[in-house]
Design an enzyme around this catalytic site. Sequence first.
Site, short mmCIF file in Angstrom:
data_model
loop_
_atom_site.label_atom_id
_atom_site.label_comp_id
_atom_site.label_asym_id
_atom_site.label_seq_id
_atom_site.Cartn_x
_atom_site.Cartn_y
_atom_site.Cartn_z
N ASP A 44 0.67 -1.34 0.11
CA ASP A 44 0.05 -0.25 0.17
C ASP A 44 1.02 1.36 -0.31
OD1 ASP A 44 -3.27 -0.80 -0.79
OD2 ASP A 44 -2.92 -1.24 1.80
N ARG A 94 -9.82 5.80 10.10
CA ARG A 94 -8.14 6.04 10.06
C ARG A 94 -7.10 6.69 11.42
NH1 ARG A 94 -6.26 2.69 5.95
NH2 ARG A 94 -8.15 1.12 5.76
N HIS A 136 -11.30 7.30 4.37
CA HIS A 136 -10.53 8.18 4.57
C HIS A 136 -11.06 9.73 4.18
CE1 HIS A 136 -6.49 5.96 3.95
NE2 HIS A 136 -6.29 6.33 5.52
N ARG A 153 -0.13 -1.77 7.65
CA ARG A 153 1.03 -0.35 6.79
C ARG A 153 2.15 0.03 7.67
NH1 ARG A 153 -2.68 3.40 3.33
NH2 ARG A 153 -0.46 3.91 2.22
N CYS A 166 -5.01 9.79 -3.15
CA CYS A 166 -4.34 8.67 -2.65
C CYS A 166 -2.95 8.58 -3.35
CB CYS A 166 -5.02 7.27 -2.69
SG CYS A 166 -6.52 7.41 -1.44
N1 ARG Z 1 -5.29 0.40 0.82
C1 ARG Z 1 -5.59 1.75 1.09
C2 ARG Z 1 -5.64 1.09 2.76
O1 ARG Z 1 -6.62 0.51 3.25
C3 ARG Z 1 -5.36 2.67 0.62
C4 ARG Z 1 -4.86 3.80 0.79
C5 ARG Z 1 -6.15 5.00 0.53
N2 ARG Z 1 -5.32 6.07 0.83
C6 ARG Z 1 -6.34 7.53 1.08
N3 ARG Z 1 -5.40 8.44 1.13
N4 ARG Z 1 -6.74 7.48 1.17
O2 ARG Z 1 -4.53 1.81 3.56
#
Ligand code: ARG
Length: 295
Positions: free
Chosen positions: A89, A159, A188, A114, A288
């Site tokens: 990611d 998040r 997000h 991550r 992203c």
């Molecule tokens: N697969 C990643 C996650 O879930 C995607 C992140 C997308 N990034 C963003 N800035 N919205 O963390």
Amino acid sequence: MTVLDPQLARPIGRRTKPVPAPLRVRRTRDYVMCRPTEFAVEYAINPWMDPSRPVDRGRAMRQWEALVETYRSLGHVVEVVEPLPAQPDMVFAANGALVVGDVAYGSRFRYPERAAEAGAVATWLRGRGIDVTPASHPAEGEGDFLVLGHVVLAGTGFRTSLAAHVEAATIIDRPFVTLELVDPAFYHLDVALAVLDDGRGSASADIAYYPGAFSPHSRRTLRELFPDALLVSRDEALTFGLNLVSDGLHVVIPQEAGSMADRLRQRGYVPIAVELDEFRKSGGSVKCCTMEHHA
Ligand code: ARG
């Protein structure tokens, strides 16, 4: 007797003239991106991710390179962070930190999958003379922090934690406005809200958002702060139409968000559609993949 236009519920003949779109002004930007060498969907940490669905990494690479080319052809600077091995990611560079001037609020990822990215991005930024303060609470960089000239819009709910908003505000010298996300498809802030004009040029700040992604309280906050915002439907938001990057004039949007293009033009912007659908499989698109180093 007053005749009312049923469409406008306003007396006929007293319609105000259509307001011309403000003159939009482009500003050269510094973007930080990360090559999708390791890109894959191997785990699911948002509802878009399905590890049983294959990703075409070669295609992802071509789409990413075309995005870099788009920015460069618009005159922007793109710097590239080396991806860490086995961090699929990390291509979503926006999540790595929040960088304004020579200070940064480093990330602390919500999910262990991550976690390693944060340190790698912080080291890279420090190598460029940026003073990075690592977050001590979950914080996912520009995924949840959107910088305008007068304010930082800060998302929470999935998040980035509320405590991180308070902490980030001690590092980045702007008022922070907390916005609560409530729909897991928009996990997000940068998939629910887009900065079209950060208000640092001649025009005032201009944003677009999907109201249903926010709690009633946050919707009220947005209405009060941005009464003229461009409101986007759930379907448009699901095409990642809000996951855009604007330089104040050019608005880079995913190709699937074509229905937003006309309204962007009416507001004085120049939409530029790019193909980035491989990254949708991971729940990401234009924004992203792009961290801005804000001046
Ligand atoms: N697969 C990643 C996650 O879930 C995607 C992140 C997308 N990034 C963003 N800035 N919205 O963390």
